[in-house]
Design an enzyme around this catalytic site. Structure first.
Site, short mmCIF file in Angstrom:
data_model
loop_
_atom_site.label_atom_id
_atom_site.label_comp_id
_atom_site.label_asym_id
_atom_site.label_seq_id
_atom_site.Cartn_x
_atom_site.Cartn_y
_atom_site.Cartn_z
N SER A 150 -82.46 -26.88 -87.23
CA SER A 150 -82.47 -28.26 -86.73
C SER A 150 -82.45 -29.22 -87.90
CB SER A 150 -83.75 -28.50 -85.91
OG SER A 150 -83.91 -29.88 -85.61
N TYR A 162 -92.53 -27.26 -85.37
CA TYR A 162 -91.07 -27.21 -85.28
C TYR A 162 -90.44 -27.41 -86.66
CZ TYR A 162 -86.46 -27.93 -83.14
OH TYR A 162 -85.14 -27.83 -82.75
#
Length: 266
Positions: A150, A162
């Site tokens: 990401s 994350y």
């Protein structure tokens, strides 16, 4: 037919509830359209089967497989299933990831349980899936692994788990690339930016109690290219390139698919 006669495992080939198409489903459909036989893996078998049905409707070949990617034994069974069906594995596409939906939070609010969950889904699954395909690919002296990280890994992102796990995925992919190049195996990582997918938009709409249109508008405004988020098809097209022979001399690369967000500085 850039992937004719190849066998691909797409981990995360279903999708969460919401509008549009997710990165994993779009990639499974794209691989199948280009001639691959695709094992569509998801923790939600019904959603994986929906992807398979979409592929079959277009004349492609696919099968659904249910797996909890946090369990090593189930990842091993996934790979064994692909080999039993089609005799080889040419492509591994790791597309699972969770942030807010997994309880991710800023540092002062994160819990041990949420961190463990996000690490298991985002990073551990990627490592053990690779562990089980690498011996097969080494024997074949060929293979392509594509991991979906990401833009959160290299830009500001408020939630701890994350960002940390998606950053680690980049380093792991680079390690895969240099340790397996001699076997003809390539490993690359894609960094999606702001995407209009069910997981990204609909999850935030539910979590922050906003309309989908509000979340969509807020995210669109942050994208330099045309002021519009990308879609799952943008990630799928990048994955297709990296899986194909057109990328035959490309390994260890981190590829942003982000509408220009990563070129902003300061």
């Amino acid at each position: 037919m850039r992937l004719k006669d190849r066998v691909a495992i797409v981990v995360g080939a279903g999708q969460s509830p919401g509008e549009g198409i997710g990165n994993g489903r779009a990639t499974a459909l794209t691989f199948a359209r280009e001639g691959a036989r695709v094992l569509c893996v998801d923790h939600n078998l019904t959603s994986a089967q929906e992807t398979v049905d979409m592929i079959a409707a277009k004349g492609g070949t696919a099968a659904a497989f249910e797996a909890d990617v946090t369990r090593n034994a189930e990842l091993k069974a996934m790979v064994s299933d692909a080999v039993a069906r089609w005799g080889r594995v040419d492509i591994l596409h790791n597309n699972v990831g969770v942030s807010i939906a997994g309880g991710d939070a800023e540092l002062l609010d994160i819990t041990e349980e949420a961190l463990d969950r996000c690490v298991a889904i985002n990073l551990k699954s990627c490592i053990f899936a690779a562990k089980h395909v690498i011996p097969i690919m080494r024997q074949q002296m060929s293979g392509a692994i594509i991991n979906i990280s990401s833009m959160a890994a290299i830009t500001t992102y408020p939630y701890v788990a994350y960002k940390a796990t998606k950053s680690a995925m980049i380093s792991f992919t680079e390690q895969l690339a240099y340790q397996n190049a001699q076997y003809g195996i390539r490993a690359n990582v894609i960094l999606p930016g702001l995407m209009n997918t069910p997981m990204a938009v609909d999850t935030r709409a539910r979590e922050f109690k906003k309309s989908r249109a509000e979340v969509e508008a807020e995210r669109d405004a942050k994208v330099p290219l045309r002021g519009k988020m990308g879609t799952g098809w943008d990630v799928a097209n990048a994955a297709l390139f990296l899986a194909s022979d057109e990328a035959g001399f490309i390994t260890g690369v981190t590829l942003p698919v982000d509408g220009g967000a990563s070129v902003r500085r300061g």
